[in-house]
Structure formats: structure tokens, C-alpha cells
Design a protein around this motif. Structure first.
Motif, PDB file in Angstrom:
ATOM      1  N   VAL A   1       0.864  -1.175   0.000  1.00 31.04           N
ATOM      2  CA  VAL A   1       0.000   0.000   0.000  1.00 31.04           C
ATOM      3  C   VAL A   1       0.905   1.230   0.000  1.00 31.04           C
ATOM      4  O   VAL A   1       1.855   1.309   0.787  1.00 31.04           O
ATOM      5  CB  VAL A   1      -0.937   0.019   1.218  1.00 31.04           C
ATOM      6  CG1 VAL A   1      -1.893   1.207   1.137  1.00 31.04           C
ATOM      7  CG2 VAL A   1      -1.715  -1.285   1.316  1.00 31.04           C
ATOM      8  N   TYR A   2       0.607   2.192  -0.872  1.00 35.56           N
ATOM      9  CA  TYR A   2       1.436   3.385  -0.996  1.00 35.56           C
ATOM     10  C   TYR A   2       0.565   4.625  -0.935  1.00 35.56           C
ATOM     11  O   TYR A   2      -0.617   4.598  -1.304  1.00 35.56           O
ATOM     12  CB  TYR A   2       2.225   3.388  -2.318  1.00 35.56           C
ATOM     13  CG  TYR A   2       3.179   2.230  -2.440  1.00 35.56           C
ATOM     14  CD1 TYR A   2       4.435   2.283  -1.856  1.00 35.56           C
ATOM     15  CD2 TYR A   2       2.811   1.066  -3.125  1.00 35.56           C
ATOM     16  CE1 TYR A   2       5.318   1.208  -1.971  1.00 35.56           C
ATOM     17  CE2 TYR A   2       3.680   0.001  -3.239  1.00 35.56           C
ATOM     18  CZ  TYR A   2       4.933   0.073  -2.659  1.00 35.56           C
ATOM     19  OH  TYR A   2       5.793  -0.979  -2.755  1.00 35.56           O
ATOM     20  N   ASN A   3       1.182   5.713  -0.492  1.00 33.67           N
ATOM     21  CA  ASN A   3       0.555   7.037  -0.545  1.00 33.67           C
ATOM     22  C   ASN A   3       1.330   7.857  -1.575  1.00 33.67           C
ATOM     23  O   ASN A   3       2.554   7.991  -1.485  1.00 33.67           O
ATOM     24  CB  ASN A   3       0.626   7.716   0.825  1.00 33.67           C
ATOM     25  CG  ASN A   3      -0.258   8.947   0.889  1.00 33.67           C
ATOM     26  OD1 ASN A   3      -1.473   8.828   0.861  1.00 33.67           O
ATOM     27  ND2 ASN A   3       0.355  10.116   0.945  1.00 33.67           N
ATOM     28  N   ILE A   4       0.609   8.399  -2.567  1.00 31.85           N
ATOM     29  CA  ILE A   4       1.253   9.110  -3.666  1.00 31.85           C
ATOM     30  C   ILE A   4       0.787  10.555  -3.645  1.00 31.85           C
ATOM     31  O   ILE A   4      -0.403  10.840  -3.599  1.00 31.85           O
ATOM     32  CB  ILE A   4       0.911   8.463  -5.025  1.00 31.85           C
ATOM     33  CG1 ILE A   4       1.327   6.985  -5.028  1.00 31.85           C
ATOM     34  CG2 ILE A   4       1.590   9.221  -6.158  1.00 31.85           C
ATOM     35  CD1 ILE A   4       0.916   6.247  -6.282  1.00 31.85           C
ATOM     36  N   VAL A   5       1.764  11.486  -3.648  1.00 33.48           N
ATOM     37  CA  VAL A   5       1.493  12.915  -3.712  1.00 33.48           C
ATOM     38  C   VAL A   5       1.932  13.404  -5.091  1.00 33.48           C
ATOM     39  O   VAL A   5       3.052  13.115  -5.536  1.00 33.48           O
ATOM     40  CB  VAL A   5       2.234  13.684  -2.604  1.00 33.48           C
ATOM     41  CG1 VAL A   5       1.960  15.185  -2.713  1.00 33.48           C
ATOM     42  CG2 VAL A   5       1.817  13.173  -1.229  1.00 33.48           C
ATOM     43  N   SER A   6       1.037  14.121  -5.756  1.00 31.08           N
ATOM     44  CA  SER A   6       1.342  14.594  -7.113  1.00 31.08           C
ATOM     45  C   SER A   6       0.819  16.017  -7.289  1.00 31.08           C
ATOM     46  O   SER A   6      -0.001  16.493  -6.504  1.00 31.08           O
ATOM     47  CB  SER A   6       0.712  13.670  -8.153  1.00 31.08           C
ATOM     48  OG  SER A   6      -0.701  13.635  -7.987  1.00 31.08           O
ATOM     49  N   ILE A   7       1.316  16.681  -8.314  1.00 27.98           N
ATOM     50  CA  ILE A   7       0.798  18.001  -8.679  1.00 27.98           C
ATOM     51  C   ILE A   7       0.348  17.956 -10.127  1.00 27.98           C
ATOM     52  O   ILE A   7       0.846  17.174 -10.948  1.00 27.98           O
ATOM     53  CB  ILE A   7       1.859  19.114  -8.483  1.00 27.98           C
ATOM     54  CG1 ILE A   7       3.095  18.849  -9.341  1.00 27.98           C
ATOM     55  CG2 ILE A   7       2.223  19.283  -7.045  1.00 27.98           C
ATOM     56  CD1 ILE A   7       4.089  20.000  -9.322  1.00 27.98           C
ATOM     57  N   GLY A   8      -0.661  18.751 -10.443  1.00 32.42           N
ATOM     58  CA  GLY A   8      -1.167  18.838 -11.814  1.00 32.42           C
ATOM     59  C   GLY A   8      -2.236  17.821 -12.120  1.00 32.42           C
ATOM     60  O   GLY A   8      -3.210  18.126 -12.812  1.00 32.42           O
ATOM     61  N   ALA A   9      -2.127  16.562 -11.640  1.00 25.46           N
ATOM     62  CA  ALA A   9      -3.096  15.493 -11.913  1.00 25.46           C
ATOM     63  C   ALA A   9      -2.997  14.459 -10.813  1.00 25.46           C
ATOM     64  O   ALA A   9      -1.954  14.322 -10.160  1.00 25.46           O
ATOM     65  CB  ALA A   9      -2.849  14.861 -13.275  1.00 25.46           C
ATOM     66  N   ALA A  10      -4.111  13.691 -10.601  1.00 23.29           N
ATOM     67  CA  ALA A  10      -4.113  12.633  -9.603  1.00 23.29           C
ATOM     68  C   ALA A  10      -3.216  11.496 -10.059  1.00 23.29           C
ATOM     69  O   ALA A  10      -2.986  11.292 -11.261  1.00 23.29           O
ATOM     70  CB  ALA A  10      -5.522  12.135  -9.357  1.00 23.29           C
ATOM     71  N   ALA A  11      -2.702  10.706  -9.086  1.00 28.17           N
ATOM     72  CA  ALA A  11      -1.791   9.607  -9.404  1.00 28.17           C
ATOM     73  C   ALA A  11      -2.460   8.577 -10.312  1.00 28.17           C
ATOM     74  O   ALA A  11      -1.815   8.005 -11.207  1.00 28.17           O
ATOM     75  CB  ALA A  11      -1.312   8.947  -8.108  1.00 28.17           C
ATOM     76  N   SER A  12      -3.787   8.309 -10.122  1.00 28.74           N
ATOM     77  CA  SER A  12      -4.464   7.324 -10.969  1.00 28.74           C
ATOM     78  C   SER A  12      -4.486   7.777 -12.424  1.00 28.74           C
ATOM     79  O   SER A  12      -4.354   6.969 -13.344  1.00 28.74           O
ATOM     80  CB  SER A  12      -5.892   7.094 -10.451  1.00 28.74           C
ATOM     81  OG  SER A  12      -6.594   8.333 -10.347  1.00 28.74           O
ATOM     82  N   THR A  13      -4.637   9.060 -12.645  1.00 29.30           N
ATOM     83  CA  THR A  13      -4.619   9.600 -14.009  1.00 29.30           C
ATOM     84  C   THR A  13      -3.227   9.503 -14.600  1.00 29.30           C
ATOM     85  O   THR A  13      -3.043   9.114 -15.765  1.00 29.30           O
ATOM     86  CB  THR A  13      -5.093  11.058 -13.997  1.00 29.30           C
ATOM     87  OG1 THR A  13      -6.406  11.120 -13.433  1.00 29.30           O
ATOM     88  CG2 THR A  13      -5.110  11.642 -15.395  1.00 29.30           C
ATOM     89  N   ILE A  14      -2.210   9.878 -13.788  1.00 24.28           N
ATOM     90  CA  ILE A  14      -0.827   9.803 -14.285  1.00 24.28           C
ATOM     91  C   ILE A  14      -0.451   8.365 -14.603  1.00 24.28           C
ATOM     92  O   ILE A  14       0.174   8.064 -15.632  1.00 24.28           O
ATOM     93  CB  ILE A  14       0.128  10.406 -13.241  1.00 24.28           C
ATOM     94  CG1 ILE A  14      -0.169  11.898 -13.027  1.00 24.28           C
ATOM     95  CG2 ILE A  14       1.585  10.203 -13.623  1.00 24.28           C
ATOM     96  CD1 ILE A  14       0.607  12.536 -11.904  1.00 24.28           C
TER      97      ILE A  14
END
Length: 876
Positions: free
Chosen positions: A645-658
Motif C-alpha cells: 500500500v502506498y501514498n502518492i502525492v502529485s501536482i497537476g493530476a491525480a496519481a491514478s490519471t498519471i
């Protein structure tokens, strides 16, 4: 008839002692004895037969075969002061005991000797004696105790004070325990200092004690390292300065030899002290009745006059053959012993040597000094008197390059002046041991010092002036700094002069700002720009401020190029550009979150921007970011021990989209599963830039379920009991009876049972059937009881019945005690007694399978659908 002294083993030589009457109704007695078996009496093993402790009385029995004196024989307070074995002039080997009348009270040994000084003051010399007050001492020197103890036994039932004298080279906590014959116990502890100085610790026990253990309280051992350590046995009058005497090393040692194992010390009161690990010891002496503080204070009256203590000498133990406390004192009548005239500097003074109270001050004089002195063996005070407001001396010296005049005055009535000079300093001083006031004079407006130095890169001239009438000047220079100063304690003014110049230049070469900082003295920005090639046409003056350079007021000019940026990359590889723009015209704001189409920020998101249009030079600072994953880290806050299980922080778009377009890489370096399960992301705007946080499970939901955790846990369960019946009967010739009673084959039993706990992530909130330990469908044991009795002779009969249900019990099929059973008793043709039990209920119980099953809402998937956590507990 033979006469014996203190023991049957000592016969008085000539049957009579020598007796001398001393001053003040005191007596001295010499007893010479012949010892039984005198060829061996002096042996170390037999010495207690011929030697006694100092201070013991004439009437006291010896420790071996002791006897009392004859009626009327013993003189009161006759104390042993000397004890020896020697030969008489005729060759007889005798043991000699010498006694004197001694008490704890100091008594005159002879008549006072009275004399007078040259000027007629009465002087008295007195010699006094007292009993040597012995007390047992155990000395331990240089020992390190770790789990061991010092045992002192036989200290005497009258002693309940122990004084421990310690000189420690480190801080120690030392335990102690005291016991008596009745085994009553006292315990305690004390802490030593770490100064290697003598200190004493008093142990008081409300019980009479026979044994004292140092280093052990019955439970705890001490660990202590002492450079010297003494244990003193003393009764409740220990406070009479004995401790202080010991600390001042006023100690007589009976036996100074070293001991390696066990040694016994005996004091004058008959008490003994036994120490283990003892290295030395002795008996302490009585202390002098006077100390240094009494000199000049203590008084006596003689011949109608008050005399003051002028000196004292403690001569205790001075005579090696007599253990007698002795102090010799000298007393003198108060008054002036001498009066002389002398010079202090250039002034006449009076010097008075006196004893007792301070003499009155002579008319027209003041007391200048008081010193402790000695006059013909007397401790006296010397008083020096001077007239007020007198000059004792005048000297000339240099302060810097200038001549100064110094004067010393005693008790000046006012501050002094000197023609043509000003007062430069006034200080309390000392002149030949007399407190005086020192005045120093200098001429006004004189330069005391001049020096040249560098301030930054420029030459500076510094001068120091005393009492300037106006600020000085220097040709071609400007006054840069003026401050209060000091030369040899004299207040001055210090002046620093500089030419108008650039003092320092600082350039930044490590970024695109190309910042230039200039510190200048007495120059404007135009002069600075013209003087420095470092300031180019692309530089703009962005700030000026007044500053301080080594205490000199200067101006700081700050220049910066009109546009610059820095480019860096986060650890995840995302680009970030910080752009600074300068302009003479106002800037307009750009939309945060917008994408740039111009270099150097093409395709980057605007994250933050600040604009300052308030100054002459306008400033716009912007931060531009590349979209993507900022961080991916293991998530330890979810109950998913079986899955990644991971926690993903992103900018511009959600991790599922990326991840749908470009695989996201895990910290291990491999990509996430293409069918990984993403939860609904959270979104926030950081200074206008969208920032996402999303949890992902690196496995797909197969048929709507995924096991995410598994572990074992103990649960409380109850196994049912088993109920049967027991047959009982009684048979006689004419009558009888039969009965069936309940009989528990086993009882219900509750205990903790280990179960497998499995947690599933599911799309449904359905739960599984609970089969283990489920009582809902169990038929517990129920029994119907009936009894019959038939009287065959009288043709009579009777019947009775009952019914019972046994909760949490299964129906027994035990062959010996079945739940369905019969019992009877009979005599043919006379009577018949019968009992029946008819039972219903289950004979088995399910203890395996699913014990508990529940489903609770969890998070939502990235598409918004609800997910659940289903937890099953299974027994095998």
C-alpha cells in the motif's frame, strides 16, 4: 601480707605507693608492682595483665583477674597518666603506674605567675590540667569498599552516638546499620562531599547498640572510596569539641602500627571497638578549652582587675610519660603597651600598640589602619592614626605621551584641584597598608596618542584627546567616528578620520542575480557607479541603507541584474524554476496554475508569484513547476499487512490519471501493477497549484474481493457440557423404591481459543454465515422424569413425574449414564417400583468454521464506488 593493685597478678612493691601532694589539693601517686610470672608478663599475648588504658581510675579493675581496692585506699579522681615496665636501681623488674588527680574540669596546676609590663600593666601566666578523655577510634585509610563492610562490635550499651570523620576524594553514599543484643535495628545513610576535606557525620541511634556496620544497611551495600575514614565511639556528651579537636589533628595514637585483619581498641570508659579491614587507629585526646577566637576576647579577674587572654599553648601530651591534658595561658590587663610616632609618606602618624578593647582615637586624628601584631609574646593590635585631609605623596608619570601628576590623600574633605590641570581620575588606593584616595591630573586639550590603521581598504588616522575644547580636524580627511575611550583608567575622546572612499565591495558569482554590495564612506550612488566596473549597465540599484563598518557610519548600496532565474530539480526529477524580474514599470499578475508558453518556463505550471510595485525598481518573483508525482511512500496507517500500500502525492493530476498514461515507479524501482486499486484522491490548492494525495493498493480486486490482512488472535468460547442420568433403587422383601437423577457427564467450559483473523477488501457489504459456536439452532438437553409404584398385595398404585431443561448441555448417549434411562425394584407378588427418563436434544456441537463475520464501510475507489472491509474469524 601481700598487697595487690587492680589485679591479683600485680603485687605492690614494698606494699605501699609513693604519694605526692600537688597544688590545689591534687595528688600524684606512683605505684610500683611486681608481676606474677614477670618473665612472660610483658609478652604481647599477656600485656593486658600489666597495662591499663590511660584515664582509667586507680580503683578500676584490670581486665584480667581484676580486684577492687581496699576500703579507704583509693583517692578520688585518681587517673592513670603513665604506665611502664622497667627496672629499679637495685635491679628489680617492676610495673609502674602513675596517677594524678584529674577531672574533666580544667584545674590550675600551680599558683599563677603574676608580672607586669614596662608600663605597669598586670600580666598573669596560668597552667591548667584536665583528664585525657579517651574514646575508641577505628581508622580506615585508602580503602575501596565494594560489597564489603566494616563491622564494629562491643561498642558498649551506653553509647548511642557515633561520630564518623571522613576525608573523601569523591562523593559517596554510605549505608550503616546498628543492632543491639535484643536484635533491635536502626539503619540509615549519609553522603560525603568530594573536596578531600575533613567532615564529620553523626550517627544517632535511639537504641543502645552493640554492633555498628558501616557500608551495609541489611539490604544495600555501599561502594565508597575514602582517603581517610575514622569511626569514633562517644556517649551523648560528644559535642564538647572532641570532634573539632580530631579534625584539627590533635590526636594521640596509642598504637600507630598497621593492622591487616582485626584489631580491638579500648577507651577509658571500658568500651571496646572491634574493626575488620582496619589499617590503623588510636585514642583521641581532650581538646584545649580555648581557640584562636578567644584571644583578646576571653577574660578573667585577678587582683580586682580584668585581664584579657593574650596567648595560649596546648601542651597536651607534651610529656611522653604523662597522658595529661595541659594548657598554658597568658593574660594581660587591657591598656596601651606602647605609643610611638612615625611617618606615613610625608605626614606624621601615631602608632599605638594595645591589648584588649580598642583605644580611643587621639584628638585631631582618624584611625588609618588596624593590624594584628605581637608584643613580647602577646598577641596585640597595632593602631595607626593620621590627621584628616593630608597629602601623603605626589608623583609624576606619563599617560600616553603626556605628563600626569598623581597625589595620595588620607581622608580628603573634598576633591582636589591643581592649577593648570584638570582632574583626570579618582581612585581608592592603598599607601603602605592605609586606604587612601589617589587623584591624577592632566592638562586640557592634549593629544595623548595618535595612530594610523586600515578601515576596510582605506587608511584611517585615530587620535585620543583629554578634555578637548572642540573636535579636532585633519587636512584632507573627514571625521568618521567619535567615541568615549579610556587610557590607563582616564576618560578620553577617540577620533577616527577617513577620506571619502569605497570601503568594501562584495560580488555574488554563484547565481544569476549577479548582486553587488558596496559599502562607501561619504559617497553617493552616482560616484559609486562611476568608480566601480563591477556595476554594469544591466545592473539596477535596488536598495540603499545606512550601515556601520567597524563602528563608522557608512552607506550600503545594493545592485542586481534586471532578470535572472535559477533552475533546479526535485529528488523525483520534476523541474522547478525560480524567476526574478526587475523593471522600471509596474508588473501585472499571472494566473496561478496556468501553463507557461514562453522560455525559460515553457510547459511549466505557475505555482507562486509575488509582485512589489511600490519602489522605484519593480520586482516580480515567480516559481514554476513541472506536473508529476512528487512522492510515493509506503502507507502504514491502513490495516493491510498482506498487500503493498502506498501514498502518492502529485501536482497537476491525480496519481491514478498519471499512472494510466505513464507507469508510476515504486520506491523499489519497479512499476506499480497496471490493475492496481486506487482510492479516491484528496485535492488541495497550494498557492493556486492543484496538489493531490492518493492511496493505492498494488493488487486488483478479483471477483470484488482482495484479502489484505491475516493474523491470529485468541477469543473466549464456551464448549457445552453433556447431561445424562443415574439410576438408583432400594429393594426390601415387602417394599422398595427406584429413582433416576440428572448426572452431568461434563460441565460447560469457557476458555481462550486461537482463531485465524482474515480481512478482505470487498465491493459488497455482505457477510458470511457464522457456524462455529453458534447456539441459535442448538437444541439443548431436556429430560422428562416419571416414577411408578404398585402394591400387588393390597392392590394399590401411585405415579409422579417432572420435566427439566439443561441449558448449554448436550444430550448424553453415554452407555453408563444415558439421558434416556430406566430403574426398578420389585419382589414378585408383593410390589413393583419403576423409574423412567425420556430425553430430547442435540448430541453434537459445531466448533469449527467461521466464528465471526462483519463488514464495515472503508474508502471509496477512484471511480467513487464504496469499498468495505470484511473481517472473518475462523476456527480450525
Amino acid at each position: 601480707m601481700a598487697v595487690y593493685h587492680r589485679t591479683q597478678r600485680l603485687q605492690i612493691y614494698g606494699e605501699k605507693p609513693e604519694v605526692t601532694k600537688l597544688f590545689g589539693d591534687r595528688y600524684r601517686m606512683v605505684v610500683r608492682c611486681k608481676a606474677a610470672r614477670d618473665t612472660e608478663a610483658w609478652y604481647n599475648a599477656n600485656k593486658d595483665q600489666i597495662f591499663a588504658s590511660f584515664g582509667t581510675l586507680y580503683s578500676a579493675q584490670m581486665s584480667v583477674d581484676g580486684i577492687d581496692p581496699r576500703v579507704g585506699e583509693a583517692y578520688p579522681d585518681m587517673c592513670l597518666v603513665s604506665n611502664s615496665a622497667s627496672y629499679t636501681q637495685t635491679g628489680e623488674y617492676v610495673i609502674t603506674f602513675v596517677y594524678e588527680t584529674l577531672t574533666a574540669t580544667w584545674t590550675k596546676e600551680q599558683d599563677d605567675e603574676v608580672t607586669s609590663t614596662d608600663n605597669g600593666l598586670r600580666v598573669l601566666e596560668r597552667s591548667e590540667v584536665a583528664k585525657v578523655d579517651g574514646f575508641p577510634i577505628v581508622q580506615l585509610s585508602g580503602l575501596n569498599f565494594n560489597t564489603s563492610k566494616v563491622v564494629l562490635s562491643g561498642m558498649g550499651n551506653a553509647s548511642n552516638y557515633f561520630v564518623l570523620l571522613v576525608k573523601a576524594n569523591s562523593a559517596n553514599t554510605i549505608y550503616w546499620r546498628a543492632t543491639n543484643e535484643a536484635l533491635a535495628t536502626q539503619t540509615g545513610s549519609f553522603t560525603t562531599a568530594s573536596t578531600d576535606q575533613w567532615e564529620y557525620k553523626v550517627i544517632y541511634t535511639p537504641i543502645s547498640i552493640d554492633q555498628l556496620e558501616i557500608g551495609y544497611d541489611g539490604t544495600n551495600y555501599s561502594t565508597f572510596d575514602l582517603s581517610e575514614f575514622y569511626v569514633v565511639s562517644q556517649s551523648s556528651d560528644w559535642q564538647n569539641n572532641i570532634v573539632e579537636s580530631f579534625i584539627n589533628f590533635e590526636v594521640t595514637v596509642d598504637n600507630p602500627s598497621s593492622f591487616t585483619d582485626t584489631v580491638v581498641f579500648t577507651g577509658s570508659n571500658g568500651n571496646t571497638a572491634t574493626g575488620t579491614n582496619v589499617q590503623g587507629g588510636g585514642t583521641g585526646s581532650v581538646s584545649s578549652p580555648y581557640d584562636e577566637d578567644d584571644v583578646g576576647v576571653a577574660t578573667i579577674t585577678d587582683g580586682g582587675k580584668t585581664l584579657y587572654l593574650a596567648s595560649f599553648q596546648d601542651q597536651t601530651g607534651a610529656d611522653n610519660d604523662a597522658q595529661v591534658g595541659r594548657v598554658v595561658t597568658r593574660w594581660a590587663e587591657a591598656g596601651i603597651l606602647s605609643r610611638t610616632e612615625d611617618f606615613v609618606g610625608s605626614q606624621d602618624s601615631l602608632v599605638i600598640e594595645a591589648i584588649g578593647p580598642d583605644p580611643s582615637t587621639p584628638s585631631g586624628f582618624s584611625l588609618a589602619s588596624k593590624q594584628e601584631s605581637n608584643y613580647e609574646g602577646f598577641q596585640t593590635n597595632r593602631f595607626t592614626f593620621l590627621k584628616d585631609d593630608v597629602q601623603l605623596s605626589q608623583t609624576e608619570d606619563k599617560v600616553g605621551s603626556q605628563l600626569a601628576i598623581s597625589q595620595q590623600w588620607f581622608n580628603p574633605s573634598a576633591d582636589k584641584t591643581l592649577a593648570g590641570y584638570s582632574l583626570a581620575s579618582k581612585n581608592i588606593s592603598d599607601f603602605e597598608g592605609i586606604e587612601t584616595v589617589e587623584y591624577r591630573f592632566l592638562k586640557n586639550n592634549v593629544e595623548l596618542s595618535r595612530s594610523e590603521d586600515l578601515v576596510g581598504s582605506q587608511l584611517a588616522i585615530t587620535t585620543q584627546v583629554f578634555n578637548p575644547t572642540s573636535d579636532p580636524t585633519e587636512a584632507g580627511y573627514s571625521l568618521a567616528r567619535k567615541e568615549e575611550s579610556d587610557i590607563e583608567g582616564i576618560p578620553t575622546k577617540r577620533y577616527t578620520f577617513l577620506k571619502p572612499s569605497v570601503l568594501s565591495v562584495q560580488q555574488d558569482f554563484n547565481n544569476g542575480l549577479k548582486r553587488v554590495l558596496v559599502q562607501a564612506f561619504n559617497l553617493d550612488s552616482a560616484a559609486v557607479s562611476a568608480a566601480l566596473s563591477e556595476v554594469t549597465v544591466d545592473h539596477k540599484l535596488i536598495a540603499t541603507n545606512e550601515s556601520d563598518y567597524e563602528g563608522i557610519k557608512t552607506t550600503t548600496f545594493q545592485y542586481q541584474i534586471d532578470e535572472s532565474f535559477t533552475e533546479d530539480y526535485e529528488l523525483n526529477g520534476l523541474k522547478r524554476i525560480s524567476l526574478i524580474e526587475l523593471s522600471a514599470t509596474n508588473f501585472t499578475a499571472q494566473d496561478v496554475g496556468s501553463v507557461s508558453t514562453t522560455a525559460p518556463t515553457t510547459d511549466l505550471y505557475l505555482g507562486t508569484q509575488s509582485i512589489d510595485n511600490g519602489g522605484v525598481i519593480k520586482v516580480r518573483q515567480s516559481a514554476w513547476f513541472e506536473a508529476g508525482v512528487l512522492s510515493i511512500s509506503p502507507n502504514n496507517n491502513t490495516p493491510m499487512t498482506e498487500q503493498e500500500v502506498y501514498n502518492i502525492v502529485s501536482i497537476g493530476a491525480a496519481a491514478s490519471t498519471i499512472h494510466a498514461s505513464s507507469p508510476i515507479i515504486k520506491p523499489s524501482g519497479t512499476a506499480l501493477s497496471a490493475s492496481a486499486t486506487f482510492f479516491e484522491p484528496s485535492k488541495e490548492n497550494t498557492n493556486g497549484l492543484p496538489r493531490y494525495s492518493q492511496i493505492v493498493v498494488n493488487s486488483p480486486l478479483i471477483s470484488g474481493s482482495l484479502k489484505v490482512s491475516e493474523y491470529y488472535e485468541y477469543f473466549v468460547v464456551t464448549d457445552p457440557g453433556e447431561m445424562g442420568t443415574q439410576a438408583r433403587y432400594a429393594a426390601a422383601a415387602n417394599t422398595g423404591a427406584a429413582v433416576l437423577t440428572p448426572r452431568a457427564i461434563s460441565l460447560p467450559q469457557s476458555y481462550r481459543k486461537k482463531g485465524l483473523v482474515e480481512v478482505f477488501l470487498t465491493t459488497s457489504n455482505n457477510v458470511d454465515d457464522e457456524t462455529a459456536y453458534n447456539d441459535s439452532s442448538v437444541q439443548w438437553c431436556s429430560i422428562a422424569f416419571s416414577t411408578f409404584f404398585t402394591d400387588l398385595e393390597d392392590d394399590k398404585a401411585s405415579v409422579s413425574g417432572s420435566f427439566r431443561t439443561f441449558g448449554k448441555y448436550l444430550k448424553s448417549v453415554d452407555s453408563l449414564y444415558p439421558a434416556t434411562n430406566t430403574a426398578y425394584a420389585t419382589t414378585a407378588g408383593v410390589y413393583l417400583a419403576q423409574a423412567y427418563s425420556d430425553a430430547t436434544g442435540d448430541t453434537t456441537y459445531t466448533t469449527t468454521g467461521i466464528f465471526r463475520s462483519k463488514a464495515v464501510p472503508f474508502l471509496r475507489q477512484s471511480d467513487g464506488s464504496q469499498l468495505y472491509l470484511k473481517t472473518n474469524v475462523t476456527f480450525s
